[in-house]
Motif scaffolding. Sequence first.
Motif, mmCIF file in Angstrom:
data_model
loop_
_atom_site.group_PDB
_atom_site.id
_atom_site.type_symbol
_atom_site.label_atom_id
_atom_site.label_comp_id
_atom_site.label_asym_id
_atom_site.label_seq_id
_atom_site.Cartn_x
_atom_site.Cartn_y
_atom_site.Cartn_z
ATOM 1 N N ASP A 193 33.349 38.353 42.743
ATOM 2 C CA ASP A 193 33.051 39.980 43.367
ATOM 3 C C ASP A 193 32.601 39.967 45.048
ATOM 4 O OD1 ASP A 193 32.193 41.527 41.358
ATOM 5 O OD2 ASP A 193 30.463 41.091 40.967
ATOM 6 N N GLU A 194 32.035 38.895 45.528
ATOM 7 C CA GLU A 194 32.330 38.726 46.748
ATOM 8 C C GLU A 194 33.408 38.271 47.918
ATOM 9 O OE1 GLU A 194 29.506 35.166 47.212
ATOM 10 O OE2 GLU A 194 27.941 36.061 47.096
ATOM 11 N N ASN A 195 34.589 37.880 47.507
ATOM 12 C CA ASN A 195 35.585 38.171 47.741
ATOM 13 C C ASN A 195 36.694 38.037 46.845
ATOM 14 O OD1 ASN A 195 36.648 35.961 45.236
ATOM 15 N ND2 ASN A 195 36.430 34.110 46.515
ATOM 16 N N GLN A 196 36.240 39.209 45.792
ATOM 17 C CA GLN A 196 37.666 40.519 45.645
ATOM 18 C C GLN A 196 38.821 39.671 44.346
ATOM 19 O OE1 GLN A 196 36.392 43.742 45.112
ATOM 20 N NE2 GLN A 196 35.097 42.775 45.076
ATOM 21 N N THR A 197 38.056 38.614 44.162
ATOM 22 C CA THR A 197 39.702 37.647 43.617
ATOM 23 C C THR A 197 38.919 37.142 42.346
ATOM 24 O OG1 THR A 197 38.147 35.669 44.097
ATOM 25 C CG2 THR A 197 40.065 36.510 45.724
ATOM 26 N N ALA A 198 39.888 37.477 40.741
ATOM 27 C CA ALA A 198 39.783 37.707 39.700
ATOM 28 C C ALA A 198 40.699 36.404 39.531
ATOM 29 C CB ALA A 198 40.239 38.741 39.176
ATOM 30 N N THR A 199 39.898 35.730 38.125
ATOM 31 C CA THR A 199 41.249 35.204 37.299
ATOM 32 C C THR A 199 41.128 35.756 35.227
ATOM 33 O OG1 THR A 199 40.332 33.450 38.974
ATOM 34 C CG2 THR A 199 41.837 32.735 36.617
ATOM 35 N N ILE A 200 41.952 35.693 35.210
ATOM 36 C CA ILE A 200 42.230 36.063 33.538
ATOM 37 C C ILE A 200 42.481 34.879 32.944
ATOM 38 C CG2 ILE A 200 43.497 37.119 31.103
ATOM 39 C CD1 ILE A 200 44.299 39.054 33.891
ATOM 40 N N TYR A 201 41.949 34.497 31.947
ATOM 41 C CA TYR A 201 41.511 33.110 31.601
ATOM 42 C C TYR A 201 42.420 33.318 30.094
ATOM 43 C CZ TYR A 201 38.998 30.990 34.965
ATOM 44 O OH TYR A 201 38.415 30.432 36.270
ATOM 45 N N PHE A 202 42.966 32.728 28.764
ATOM 46 C CA PHE A 202 43.426 32.896 27.586
ATOM 47 C C PHE A 202 43.183 31.264 27.095
ATOM 48 C CE2 PHE A 202 46.423 35.587 29.313
ATOM 49 C CZ PHE A 202 46.723 36.438 28.839
ATOM 50 N N VAL A 203 41.690 31.461 26.513
ATOM 51 C CA VAL A 203 41.307 30.824 25.811
ATOM 52 C C VAL A 203 41.629 30.476 24.490
ATOM 53 C CG1 VAL A 203 38.034 30.497 25.137
ATOM 54 C CG2 VAL A 203 38.978 32.117 27.182
ATOM 55 N N TYR A 204 41.922 29.673 24.696
ATOM 56 C CA TYR A 204 42.336 28.477 23.372
ATOM 57 C C TYR A 204 41.450 27.251 23.101
ATOM 58 C CZ TYR A 204 46.812 30.525 24.077
ATOM 59 O OH TYR A 204 48.007 30.680 24.437
ATOM 60 N N GLU A 205 41.732 27.013 21.556
ATOM 61 C CA GLU A 205 41.149 25.555 21.098
ATOM 62 C C GLU A 205 41.645 25.108 20.130
ATOM 63 O OE1 GLU A 205 38.902 27.229 17.106
ATOM 64 O OE2 GLU A 205 37.445 26.952 19.082
ATOM 65 N N VAL A 258 33.935 38.695 33.463
ATOM 66 C CA VAL A 258 32.668 38.089 33.125
ATOM 67 C C VAL A 258 32.359 38.867 35.307
ATOM 68 C CG1 VAL A 258 31.007 36.392 33.707
ATOM 69 C CG2 VAL A 258 32.556 36.665 31.521
ATOM 70 N N HIS A 259 31.320 39.302 35.855
ATOM 71 C CA HIS A 259 31.299 39.108 37.664
ATOM 72 C C HIS A 259 30.141 38.034 37.348
ATOM 73 C CE1 HIS A 259 32.685 42.937 38.119
ATOM 74 N NE2 HIS A 259 32.966 43.596 36.872
ATOM 75 N N LEU A 260 31.003 36.860 39.075
ATOM 76 C CA LEU A 260 30.250 36.505 39.553
ATOM 77 C C LEU A 260 29.552 36.332 40.739
ATOM 78 C CD1 LEU A 260 32.679 33.364 37.589
ATOM 79 C CD2 LEU A 260 30.349 34.127 37.255
ATOM 80 N N ILE A 261 29.037 35.720 41.321
ATOM 81 C CA ILE A 261 29.097 35.161 42.689
ATOM 82 C C ILE A 261 29.114 34.523 43.251
ATOM 83 C CG2 ILE A 261 27.386 37.264 43.165
ATOM 84 C CD1 ILE A 261 24.939 35.727 43.637
#
Length: 160
Positions: free
Chosen positions: A78-90, A141-144
């Motif tokens: 939220d602070e720097n207004q960037t995002a990462t989309i994670y494709f979660v694998y196992e 998920v929103h993070l600081i």
Amino acid sequence: MSNPSIQTLTFLFDNKTDYILLHQIAVDGPLKRKHSGIKGSIGLLEDMNEAAIRSIQEASGLEVSEAVLRGVVKAIQDENQTATIYFVYESARFSGELESKISGRLKWVDILDIFNLQMESLVQEIMPNLLDGESFFEGTVHLISQDEIVSSDIRICNTI
């Protein structure tokens, strides 16, 4: 908000010992010494599943024969207004000897001890869904900046 980056976040499970392979982060900052899965980039023309397999092989030296997509999660800083989309694998289909080829430490952790570890907050948030072994999940998920979750909306989409 700038264009989001897209990455894989992959976890290996050893079903014989009930261990999970985690990456203990060494980079200075709020994530130092916390545990995560193995993150990797996805090439522009690369299949996402192949990218997950390649990333785990490059990081660990293990040969992975199959990876299963378990979830898609967008992490917004939220602070720097960037995002990462994670494709979660196992995957539990691998062979070879573990070699740590990335900064930090790769280590096998007993699944029963996993919640006693300091984990990256995103990983902490998705771990219950990952450990159920059946569900496909997605959410945001929103993070600081200090790797602290402000809000989370992770949902089960279906069961496999």
